[in-house]
Every structure is written in structure tokens, then in C-alpha cells.
Design a protein around this motif. Sequence first.
Motif, mmCIF file in Angstrom:
data_model
loop_
_atom_site.group_PDB
_atom_site.id
_atom_site.type_symbol
_atom_site.label_atom_id
_atom_site.label_comp_id
_atom_site.label_asym_id
_atom_site.label_seq_id
_atom_site.Cartn_x
_atom_site.Cartn_y
_atom_site.Cartn_z
ATOM 1 N N SER A 94 0.967 -1.149 -0.032
ATOM 2 C CA SER A 94 -0.053 -0.105 0.141
ATOM 3 C C SER A 94 0.981 1.372 0.023
ATOM 4 O O SER A 94 2.029 1.289 0.533
ATOM 5 C CB SER A 94 -0.785 -0.017 1.185
ATOM 6 O OG SER A 94 -1.239 1.206 1.538
ATOM 7 N N MET A 95 0.413 2.265 -0.537
ATOM 8 C CA MET A 95 1.184 3.646 -0.612
ATOM 9 C C MET A 95 1.456 3.945 0.677
ATOM 10 O O MET A 95 2.537 4.665 0.709
ATOM 11 C CB MET A 95 0.123 4.504 -1.338
ATOM 12 C CG MET A 95 -1.120 4.956 -0.627
ATOM 13 S SD MET A 95 -1.749 6.324 -1.168
ATOM 14 C CE MET A 95 -3.015 6.602 0.191
ATOM 15 N N MET A 96 0.681 3.892 1.470
ATOM 16 C CA MET A 96 1.144 4.255 2.993
ATOM 17 C C MET A 96 1.839 3.620 3.627
ATOM 18 O O MET A 96 2.503 4.058 4.619
ATOM 19 C CB MET A 96 -0.260 4.394 3.970
ATOM 20 C CG MET A 96 -1.334 5.507 3.380
ATOM 21 S SD MET A 96 -2.819 5.382 4.520
ATOM 22 C CE MET A 96 -3.819 6.437 3.638
ATOM 23 N N GLU A 97 2.487 2.541 3.339
ATOM 24 C CA GLU A 97 3.137 1.789 4.176
ATOM 25 C C GLU A 97 4.636 2.069 4.286
ATOM 26 O O GLU A 97 5.033 2.057 5.383
ATOM 27 C CB GLU A 97 3.129 0.044 3.631
ATOM 28 C CG GLU A 97 4.064 -0.721 4.471
ATOM 29 C CD GLU A 97 4.025 -2.304 4.368
ATOM 30 O OE1 GLU A 97 3.042 -2.629 3.693
ATOM 31 O OE2 GLU A 97 4.393 -2.820 5.149
ATOM 32 N N PRO A 98 5.135 2.313 3.397
ATOM 33 C CA PRO A 98 6.383 3.163 3.380
ATOM 34 C C PRO A 98 6.657 4.380 4.264
ATOM 35 O O PRO A 98 7.363 4.546 5.229
ATOM 36 C CB PRO A 98 7.076 3.786 2.056
ATOM 37 C CG PRO A 98 5.875 3.490 1.209
ATOM 38 C CD PRO A 98 4.899 2.456 1.725
ATOM 39 N N LEU A 99 5.485 5.233 4.205
ATOM 40 C CA LEU A 99 5.321 6.434 5.170
ATOM 41 C C LEU A 99 5.009 5.789 6.618
ATOM 42 O O LEU A 99 5.647 6.355 7.510
ATOM 43 C CB LEU A 99 4.062 7.086 4.657
ATOM 44 C CG LEU A 99 4.068 8.059 3.474
ATOM 45 C CD1 LEU A 99 2.871 8.309 3.144
ATOM 46 C CD2 LEU A 99 4.901 9.321 3.968
ATOM 47 N N ALA A 100 4.398 4.689 6.746
ATOM 48 C CA ALA A 100 4.235 4.235 8.083
ATOM 49 C C ALA A 100 5.500 3.779 8.812
ATOM 50 O O ALA A 100 5.836 3.984 9.733
ATOM 51 C CB ALA A 100 3.276 3.151 8.223
ATOM 52 N N ARG A 101 6.379 3.022 7.854
ATOM 53 C CA ARG A 101 7.549 2.641 8.298
ATOM 54 C C ARG A 101 8.571 3.742 8.746
ATOM 55 O O ARG A 101 9.129 3.465 9.779
ATOM 56 C CB ARG A 101 8.044 1.541 7.248
ATOM 57 C CG ARG A 101 7.653 -0.043 7.586
ATOM 58 C CD ARG A 101 8.374 -1.094 6.664
ATOM 59 N NE ARG A 101 7.798 -0.284 5.256
ATOM 60 C CZ ARG A 101 8.707 -0.748 4.059
ATOM 61 N NH1 ARG A 101 9.662 -1.630 4.133
ATOM 62 N NH2 ARG A 101 8.285 -0.433 2.951
ATOM 63 N N ALA A 102 8.636 4.663 7.589
ATOM 64 C CA ALA A 102 9.360 5.937 7.986
ATOM 65 C C ALA A 102 9.102 6.664 9.463
ATOM 66 O O ALA A 102 9.900 6.920 10.113
ATOM 67 C CB ALA A 102 9.458 6.804 6.894
#
Lengths: 298, 468
Positions: free
Chosen positions: A18-26
Motif C-alpha cells: 500500500s502507498m501508506m506503508e513506506p510512510l508508516a515505516r518511516a
Amino acid sequence: MMGRYRGDVSPEAASQISMMEPLARAFERSVPPDPKDGGLFGPHSVVWRVHRDRSFSLAAIRSLMIQALHPLAMAGVAQHSNWQRDPFGRLAATAGYVLTVTYGDTAAAEGAAARVRAVHTHVRGTDTVTGLPYHADDPNLLLWVHAGMVDSIVHIVRRYGRSLDAADADRYVAEMARFAEIIGVPATRVPASVAALREYLESVELRQVTPAAAEAIAIVLDPPGLDDDTRELWHDLGQVAIGTLPDWARSMYGFIEPLPHLMEREPVRQLIGALDFAYESFPGVLEARERIELRMRA
Amino acid sequence: MSTARRRSPVLQSRLSRSAALARLALRIGGRYLARSPRLIFASVERRGELRHELALRTADDVAEELGSMKGALMKLGQMASYIDEDMPPTFRAAMARLQHNAPPMSPALASSVIADELGDVPERIFARWDPLPFAAASIGQVHRAITLDGRAVAVKVQYPGIARTITSDVRNVALLRRVAAAAFPGLDTRSLIDELGERLREEVDYRLEAENQELFARYYEGHPVIRVPHVVGELSTARVLTGELVVGTRFDDVLQWNQRERNLAAETINRFVSRSLYRLHAFNGDPHPGNYLFHGQGRVSFLDFGLTKHFSDEDLAPLADAVRFLVIENDGDGFRASIERAGFLRPGAPVPTDVVVDRFGLFYATVLRDAPMTITPAYASAIVRRFFDSRGPLAPYSDVPRAYVVLQRINLGLYAVLGSLNATANWRRIAEEIWPFVNAPPSTPIGEAEARWERERKGQELSLDRSA
């Protein structure tokens, strides 16, 4: 803020998640469970308070729209990054930087800044539209990028985020001078109030929509790899971002001002809240938010 | 166009969505459960599980935590979890992980709500007031208090401003539809969102819950084993609900009791469900273990009437017919016609009636035969699996009509509870006492006591009628 370094996520991999996953991990990685100190700003700063706002996604879109209007800043990104193939991975890298400098301890913040500065030394070239040379180290470009971001955050949070009065908004802009400084802008050059910031942005002569900027913003407004429903939500967010642009920026892009009812606080907060709800569903996001909250209360 | 593209065989986007959705489901389910009123009468020491260090201190905090669609989406996720087969397996893990995410109001904020609603600070409204809540509720929290006339009460206090923001959120149907479509692909989100709107509008007005709780409390007044605490009307408003405080043993601890006690507890829960449905035509749709308190020898208190569904005769008739045809008259065609009439099965589905009877029959297994039966955890999970079965022969033709969504929750929750108790009884005999179309004599000691209670109730009603 764009063009710091190349995204390291392949487009194939990016579209699997999902598009949000890298944001969440960051985000999760940027808020240490065990910081050595309060970092550059400290838990009682306005910066801490403002940077945890849920309207940050909207501020990010507006930031990119302003930042792209400097042809040399844009050229640096366009010629040295493949961000178009993974815009959300790229956004996550930038968000990770902002959040690490905010919530990380001093060593983490300075380490992150040093890494970005090291990348910047290699980002140089000539803009094909204006014919001007550029270098990512250039304090003028760095200041432009900084101002575009800070102005957007202040504007969006005051309009759609948690309460932030005029005095605190000025304090925020002043505190953020440190943010510009560690990336290479002399502190004395950084506008220290909301009004000074706006004045600076409007004083920059070299503002225009290059083809690279138009292309970049088209991707920001309609990123690849979204499913239909998410795309519609994202489009709405983009429309709101367009509505929050200063008139000069909106008319440079040739965007039409959205209808006023789309810009009202309540529906925009609902939209942001819905996206944030999905964001919070990723493991670690809520916990990171709690770490921030607890340190601010301590 | 949007639908066509969504169904296009782009595996990647499907994968990405299901991965994200699994997490979304986890979050939604868990977050909601963590905030729900299940733990209402939990013991004081469980207070430690509430995250007081993250307490909401202002109405602004509340809006941030539960406003802007968040409360509405949590509820939507909870509802979807009962009709989306992807959700239940993630539930337990989610609960465990997220149980701690329920920030209560700070004592000052809770006090300000009491002052706004009841006219003065709680220290003056009550003889004693515990400033720390002992349980979370879905849109509020619960405090212990002692009234000025000396009654121990539980006071549910609603988060300030939440009614307004939730009402506004639920009105943004366009956004809810889009989010729901993204979050729960393949689900009939239109009816789900209609249901959500109704539920939330009910939930934010505690007066409805008070009315429902009092309906149950009056009906079961004097019942030998079923107890529903009364509402203290003069200390209740749309945002504050004060009821009698009940102290008892929690479900988890009852699981350590001997099997005889567990059977009695299960019998009472089963009687409460059947009787409320068939005789009171109303049901508290939250058959969650946290909503029961146990007092031994089959005595159980039932709490939390925030989700009460009233059934009309028309709602109930096809269900009663289905039971009658299947269990009493052994008439497969009649059974099939009833569930078609109820809307569970599309009329004319190309499936033989004996398959229909076999598939749906599992739900009636406890009452099919006149013999003792043990409801095991395995049976309970078989029921859930069958209910969420999207591959079985009936799947393309079956559905849960909106009127019965709550009823399905009751059933699934009930079997889970009875399964955990590993309870044995002649469920058929108990059911026959309560089914209005059978009206059988008492079959157990509790049944005897219940019959006496019912005679007295009727006697009282008659004498009241005469005096009127």
C-alpha cells in the motif's frame, strides 16, 4: 525537499504494498523508543506539536507544489531522481527525514542531515529551460525548499489541523530556522515569522512552471499504483491542496480554484481523518504517536 | 468504469489491497473493541489497563482521537467484522495488541461533562465520586459513584463534543462509501453505511440506551436468575447514563468454575437470549462475555444495552416459522420458504432443498434433537465458519438482510460464549419452554423458577389491569 537521494524501492515492489506503508515505516523508525536527548527542538517545542498533526499529508502535497515552482530546485529533482517511478517511497524518504530531524535525538538528526548533504554535493547540472546552472548545495535553493515546506505546514495546520494560534505559528517558523541550518542555510537568512516567510517566497524572482514541474505535479496529483477508491480520496486531497495554494502559485499552474464548500474545515478534516485512520492501521504508527505524546507530556 | 477496473485481473493491486486491508481490519477491529463498553463493570484493579498517562484532556483531544471519521470508521469496522469473512481470524490478535489503546478522559474533562449535563461538579452531584474511570465505553467511560441517597451506581460519561462530530461524520455518506469500498471490497457497503448511521445516531444519545435498559430491567424484575440493573433516571441525560452498580464474577473467572456451575450460567444466558427475542421482541445485540457478570447458581447480570434491536412481528414471523418447520414439523420445503421469506436465501436458487436444510441446519443443531448436547468450542467455530463461508453451495444465493444483522451477531456471539463454557443442556427442551408456538412446561429447576416468576408477573399485570 525532493531530490535528496534516489528512492531505493523498485516500482514493482512499491506497487505490491500500500502507498501508506513506506510512510508508516518511516514514521515508526523516526521516533526512537530510547532517545539520548530531546533532539534539535525538544518535546516542548512548537515544532513537535505541529509535526505530529494529522493534516501532514495535505501539507506535503502543498509543499511539493510550491517547491516545484523554482526551476532550479525542480531541475535538480528531475535530473537526479527516479522518484516518478515510486512517488510514495520518495515521499516516505522525505517524511522520514523531516520526522527524524524533529523527533530523533541530536545524533540521529545530525546524522540524517549529513547524509542528505553528502547526496546534495553530487546533485548539480544545468536547467534546460532557463539555461542556468544549479547545485543542490546552493543555500538559495535550500532556502526555497525550506520556505515552501514551512509555509505549507503552517498554512495547512492553522486551517485544518489542531489549534495553532498566530503567536505559536510565528514561534514555529522561528524554531524551524534550525531545520534549515543543519542542511546548509545560514540561520540569519531564514525568515523567522509567518509574514517574513511569505514575503520571502513572493520575493524570489525565479518562479515558473517548467515542463518538469508540470509533469511532477501531475504525478503528485495522480500517483500510479492506487486502487480506484484510494485514488478518488487522493484526488480530493489534491483538490484541497490546490485550493490552499497562494493565488500566484495556483495561477502559474493554471489550476482552477476549487468550490468553497470543498475547502470547508469540517469535510476536509473528515477526509484527512479517513486517510489517517487507514494510516494508523499500519503496525507501529499508533505506538510512535504515543511515544511522541508521552514525551510531550513528561 | 470504476467497478470494471477494480475487477480487472491486476493481481498486484489486489495483493496490495488485501495486505493493507488485513492491517486495516486488524486496526479497526481491535481499536473498536478496546474502546467498547464490554469491560463496563470490570473490577477496579483493571483500571490499570486504561492508559491514564494518555488521557484526553480537552474537547480538542477528543475530536482528534475520535472525530473526523475515526469513531465512525471504527464502528463501521466493527460492524463489517460480523459480515466480512476476512475479519474474524484477526480479531483476537488485534484485541491483544490494541487493548491498551483506549485513552480515557482526564478527571477534569470528565467532571466538566458531568457539570454540563447534571448542573454541578460530580463531587456535589454524588455523595462519592471516583475521579478515575474503571472502564472504557465506545464513546465514553464509566465511573463508580454513590448517589446522595446511598445507591452504588455506574456512571457512563460521554466524550464531550463527540455527538456533534459523529453526527456530522455519518452525514458525509459520500466519503464513508468511498472509504468503506476501499476497506471492504465486495461488501454491500450501502446497507452497511445506512445501518452505521442508524446505530451511531442511537449510540450517541444515551437516553435511548437508558430507555432500552429500563425496558429489560422492568421486564426481568424479580426474575430468579436474570438481572438487569435499573437506570437512575434523574441522574441520566443524553450524555450521562447512571445505572445501578453490579458486582459479580467476570466471564474469564467463571471459566475456572466447575462444569455444573458453568452449565447453569450457560442455561441462563441461553434463556435470556431466547426469552428476550421471542417474548420481549427486543434484544441487546452485544452478546459479549464482558457484558455478563456472574453470581453463581445460574444467576447472571446483563449489562450494556447500547445496541438494542426491537423486532416487529413481521421480522420475527419468518424466523419462528423456520424453526417450527425445521425442528417441529420436519418440513424442508416449509423451512426453505421461510428463510427465503426472511431474505436469507434468494428465492429460486438452483440448490436442492436437502442441501439448504443441511447447510442452514447447522445453525439449529442445538435444538434439532430432544437430548442433552454439549456446545463445544469446536461447534462454535464451525458455526462461525459456516456463517462466513463464501465457497459453500449456498454462498452465491445467501445474504444477511439488514433487519437481521443484529440477530446474527447475537447468534454468533452466543455460540462463542456457550462454547467457551463447554456447556451441556437439553437446549431443545429449554427452547420449547420459550417458543411461543410450543409453550412447553418447565424442563429444568431454573425453568421451574422461571415459570413461577412468569405466573407472578402475569398476576401482577392482571391486577394492574383491573385496578386501571
